[in-house]
Design an enzyme around this catalytic site. Structure first.
Site, short mmCIF file in Angstrom:
data_model
loop_
_atom_site.label_atom_id
_atom_site.label_comp_id
_atom_site.label_asym_id
_atom_site.label_seq_id
_atom_site.Cartn_x
_atom_site.Cartn_y
_atom_site.Cartn_z
CG ASP A 324 -4.00 -0.92 6.34
OD1 ASP A 324 -4.16 -0.46 7.48
OD2 ASP A 324 -3.08 -1.71 6.05
CE1 TYR A 325 -4.12 4.76 1.58
CE2 TYR A 325 -6.14 5.99 1.22
CZ TYR A 325 -5.02 5.37 0.72
OH TYR A 325 -4.79 5.35 -0.64
#
Length: 644
Positions: A324-325
């Site tokens: 989830d970067y």
């Protein structure tokens, strides 16, 4: 007469040379980040390090937003994250539900209000709006005399054009003043103001995370600012074999992948005819077995020709994103001095705490970037990318080493036990069936709060989160058995990741106690940091805010706070920021990070401030409305500060 004109000219010149002319001039804040490239810098210096302690509230405006939520659960998700724009002596901003207000910038008196009537009972991942955009933009000389329009993106996927003078929809734009962004795409929202470049509006989208792998397509679209007609559309996930990025998506279901959307602020450079799009992780965030490969153009900065919609260059910040970067921060456009030569540049700040400096016209790194080996995945069906890009010379920000911590020996023992039970091999440790520590977490590092740049000092300044997430993947077939007697798993956030073999459970390395948060990693948990781009070094880093009661824990102010909401810089040598969970608004000295001023807000300050000058008076304004998800005090305030 000639003699009188001579003395008027002479006196005006004397004032200008001695820095007094600015006191009678107006200085606007015409876009979310002041300029279209989001530098968030103001040349104003009436408020400076010598007098900032004298700042006082000069007016407060209340929107009535909390009343607007009655009968819904919107307050649980609501976050007042808007940054107003100021043009023609008028402030314009949005509430979390996308109601639009225009105020007199000198007095805070309402000029008009527009309610797009967003239905708050629908399934909305977020209830927030970071603001509006103004057409024509401040740099658009061709349309400088055109009547201004307020371009409003809404939570329910509409793009609305309002007459800036009246707040009324412009009938000739789209259908009765609005374009339906959900048509042909699906259930999307828009939470950030669009980019304006010439007569083109470029807009991204926001959508939920982790519920299924085939989410809506994260298309970026361009519309005519006068008519609302679609000019072009670009999908960050290649669907055609002719696209050079297509071969980086592998697997039978790869082309069904959704998201990789641009929910943050898009930057624009009219001279280059480019928009700079920050894309996010493909869906779902933590399992990529349905989309093996590098996954271009997800988790990237993509430069698109604004006039045609064609990709000019791309730079991927995370290969095959499993963490989830998202690229949550607005790409920052500035002039970088390299080898004695000024070069147009883009600064990219990431949730990993990495900062990349790229050539604005080509995407080529201006400072070295190297591919480094990272841990492999042990999840059946998953193939983590073997390397990731790292800035080779600039310092990394955020939590890059996890150490157990507790406010008491007993709490520290609990933290040690929990950490030892999880997999952790440094940054880019992949999700696992056992449970993995992800540090920095999806909260950052650098989140949507973004960065600001002071061109005088060459300092790139940002607030930084320093907390760790825990990610565990559970086989779907045995889910009920796995969570039945595990209280931690029951309390954790669930992402069903439909269409994959695994269900996601996400938590963070802190627990709830009677005193509030019990952090389990070493402080500081939030900082304000400045990177000297001229030297390539960390100039300073200081704790930002506090989360424990200083009366009970005397060291609390050294421990810092998680923060959401960005900073701005001014020529007065100041950095203004709220953002922390303690509900204070602060000013720091740009040169060394020393605290110059702080004042409590009437509600949480999870927004980026702005500043302007009107009739010779400089104002600093911030939205104070809190954040439902992180638990800061909710409110409906816009607060303006100035010198007595």
């Amino acid at each position: 007469m000639k003699r009188t004109l001579f003395w008027i000219t002479y006196f005006a010149g004397f004032l200008a040379l001695n820095g007094f002319a600015q006191s009678t001039q107006n200085q606007e804040w015409p876009a979310y980040g002041n300029d279209p490239g989001g530098m968030r810098y103001s040349p104003l210096k009436q408020i400076n390090t010598e007098n900032v302690k004298q700042l006082r509230v000069v007016w407060t405006f209340r929107t009535g937003e909390l009343e607007h939520y009655k009968g819904t659960d919107a307050s649980e998700k609501a976050a007042f994250e808007a940054t107003p724009v100021m043009v023609d002596g008028m402030l314009v901003f949005t509430t979390p539900s996308t109601r639009v207000f225009a105020l007199d910038a000198a007095t805070g008196t309402k000029k008009w209000e527009y309610d797009p009537d967003v239905y708050l009972r629908q399934d909305l991942s977020e209830v927030t709006s970071r603001g509006v955009s103004i057409w024509p933009s401040a740099t658009d000389k061709a349309n400088a005399r055109a009547p201004k329009r307020v371009i409003v993106p809404t939570l329910d996927g509409r793009l609305i054009a309002l007459d800036a003078a009246t707040g009324k929809p412009i009938p000739s734009f789209g259908k009765n003043g609005a374009v339906d962004l959900r048509q042909g795409v699906g259930n999307i929202s828009v939470t950030s103001p669009p980019a304006i470049i010439g007569n083109t509006i470029v807009v991204g989208s926001s959508m939920g995370d982790n519920q299924r792998f085939n989410y809506e397509r994260g298309v970026v679209r361009a519309y005519d600012a006068l008519t609302g007609q679609l000019r072009w559309s670009w999908d960050p996930i290649p669907r055609s074999r002719k696209d050079p990025g297509f071969k980086t998506w592998k697997g039978d279901n790869a082309t069904q992948t959704g998201a990789a959307n641009a929910w943050s602020v898009i930057s624009a450079d009219a001279d280059c005819d480019l928009v700079f799009v920050p894309t996010t992780s493909p869906s779902p965030d933590y399992y990529g077995g349905e989309r093996l490969g590098q996954n271009l153009y997800a988790s990237s900065i993509v430069a698109i020709r604004a006039s045609t919609g064609k990709v000019v260059w791309h730079f991927q910040t995370v290969h095959h994103d499993l963490w989830d970067y998202d690229n949550a921060a607005q790409p920052l456009l500035f002039t970088f001095n390299k080898d004695g030569k000024d070069t147009p540049a883009v600064a990219v700040g990431t949730k990993m705490g990495h900062v990349f400096i790229l050539h604005r016209e080509t995407g080529v790194p201006l400072l070295p970037v190297e591919e480094r080996p990272v841990p492999a995945s042990n999840v059946p069906g998953e193939e983590a990318h073997p390397t990731q890009p790292f800035p080779a010379t600039l310092p990394a920000l955020g939590l890059h080493k996890v150490e157990a911590w507790g406010a008491t020996p007993a709490e520290k023992a609990v933290a040690e036990k929990r950490i030892s039970a999880l997999e952790y091999n440094g940054i880019f440790t992949p999700p696992s069936l056992k449970g993995s520590i992800i540090a920095p977490s999806n909260v950052g590092g650098i989140n949507w709060s973004g960065m600001c740049y002071d061109p005088e000092s060459g300092l790139l300044i940002t607030n930084v989160n320093r907390i760790a997430a825990t990610i565990r993947l559970l086989p779907r077939e045995g889910l009920a058995v796995a969570v039945k007697d595990d209280q931690e798993l029951l309390r954790s956030e669930t992402g069903f990741q439909a269409g994959t073999p695994y269900v996601l459970k996400r938590s963070y390395l802190f627990t709830k106690s009677e005193q509030g948060l019990s952090m389990q990693t070493a402080p500081p948990w939030g900082t304000l940091a400045a990177i000297n781009l001229k030297k390539g070094t960390l100039e300073w880093e200081v704790p930002l805010g506090f989360m424990y009661n200083p009366a009970q824990y005397p060291e609390a102010k050294k421990w810092g706070s998680i923060s959401l909401g960005g900073a701005i810089t001014t020529a007065g040598g100041l950095v203004f920021i709220a953002a922390s969970l303690d509900g204070h608004f602060r000013a720091f000295k740009t040169g060394d990070g020393s605290l110059q001023w702080e004042i409590p807000l009437p509600a949480g300050g999870q927004a980026t401030p702005m500043t302007y000058q009107l009739n010779g008076k400089q104002y600093v304004v911030i939205a104070a409305g809190g954040h439902g998800k992180v638990g800061t005090k909710l409110g409906d305030y816009l607060v303006a500060y100035a010198l007595p």
